[in-house]
Enzyme design. Structure first.
Site, PDB file in Angstrom:
ATOM      1  N   ASP A 147       6.093  -3.162  -4.695  1.00 43.96           N
ATOM      2  CA  ASP A 147       4.850  -4.181  -4.346  1.00 43.96           C
ATOM      3  C   ASP A 147       4.019  -4.516  -5.546  1.00 43.96           C
ATOM      4  OD1 ASP A 147       5.610  -3.875  -1.750  1.00 43.96           O
ATOM      5  OD2 ASP A 147       4.788  -1.960  -1.425  1.00 43.96           O
ATOM      6  N   GLU A 148       4.417  -4.631  -6.693  1.00 47.14           N
ATOM      7  CA  GLU A 148       3.848  -5.102  -7.850  1.00 47.14           C
ATOM      8  C   GLU A 148       4.183  -6.309  -8.501  1.00 47.14           C
ATOM      9  OE1 GLU A 148       0.981  -3.607  -8.866  1.00 47.14           O
ATOM     10  OE2 GLU A 148       0.807  -1.818  -7.239  1.00 47.14           O
TER      11      GLU A 148
END
EC number: 3.5.1.10
Length: 292
Positions: free
Chosen positions: A236-237
């Site tokens: 999720d980066e």
């Protein structure tokens, strides 16, 4: 005998041209000259210079009576002079897209509905899932569905191998994780770098882990949203493509938050996929440049 048909009346193709290179003087002039050499007419033009990375980004739409090879030849001096990364595509060409899902069907439904209605320039030859739940939904849209259970390390590896096989066999250009609830291995992330997009159930950074809407309810949040981003090995980066939020208050219970959140997830993911399919998303390191 000479051809009596003037060049400007030959069959026109509406091209999308994107260019990325180090920022230097003269790029716009050089590209414009290449378009003129291809007998093209610019119908849309956007550009951006990134001070952070000293990179120049450009997106054009060009009507031109030439084929790809001729247009590429006209652009070759620009490529050589500026060491530019140039991509040509036809405006509106459907992007071949593999969709990965688990049990939640709201994002898949929105993608397939808009694809069938001609509102989203993608072509989905296959939906892959680690659960059988959405087979009926895919069948409704006449899209092939394949179920492969993921229960341990071995079956996870098998699923990832199948993803790579499908990408190769079906000429896949984009992989969409439409609420696919599996973490991709670093190897698969690397293989799909810049070609896989995920939807996250919050306006990142936000609540991670299980039951995010219950966490949000417990914390009394006033905004919930969704984030579409490129997939990287950092969970999720990845570079963010699109984000949306909606205001809520204390009267909303977890079920209502889920419903509101799913609407935002569908809207956000579909918008991100549309921009990618239209060649409007360019990478600038850890962030994206979006030519809307």
């Amino acid at each position: 005998m000479t051809d009596p048909t003037p060049a400007h009346t030959a069959a026109l193709t509406h091209w999308t041209l994107t260019l990325v290179c180090d920022d230097r003087p003269g790029i716009v002039h050089a590209v414009s000259g290449a378009v003129v050499a291809a007998q093209g007419n610019i119908t849309e033009s956007q550009q951006f210079s990134s001070a952070d990375t000293n990179t120049f980004f450009m997106r054009l739409q060009v009507m031109a009576p030439v084929d790809r090879a001729t247009f590429e030849d006209a652009l070759e001096p620009v490529v050589q002079r500026y060491d530019a990364r140039v991509q040509l595509d036809v405006v509106g060409r459907p992007l071949r897209t593999l969709v990965l899902v688990s049990k939640a069907g709201h994002c898949l439904n929105d993608l397939l509905y808009r694809q069938r209605g001609g509102q989203l320039p993608i072509e989905v030859p296959l939906v892959l899932s680690n659960h059988p739940d959405l087979q009926e939904l895919a069948s409704f849209y006449s899209v092939p569905f394949e179920h492969r259970p993921v229960t341990d390390a071995e079956t996870k590896h098998d699923m990832e191998q199948r993803i790579l096989e499908a990408v190769d066999e079906l000429d896949i250009e984009l992989v969409v994780l439409a609420r696919y609830m599996q973490i991709l291995s670093p190897g698969l992330c690397a293989a799909l770098e810049g070609r896989a997009v995920n939807i996250h159930h919050s306006f990142l950074p936000g609540f991670k882990g299980a039951n995010p809407y219950r966490q949000a309810h417990a914390r009394g949040v006033k905004l919930i949203g969704a984030t579409a981003h490129f997939v990287t090995s950092d969970l999720d980066e990845g570079p963010i493509i699109e984000q949306n939020v909606v205001r809520v208050d204390h009267t909303k219970d977890p079920a209502e938050l889920v419903s509101i959140g799913q609407d935002e997830e569908s809207r956000t993911l579909t918008q991100a996929v549309r921009w990618i399919a239209e060649d409007r998303v360019l990478l600038d390191g850890a962030r994206t440049i979006i030519f809307k």
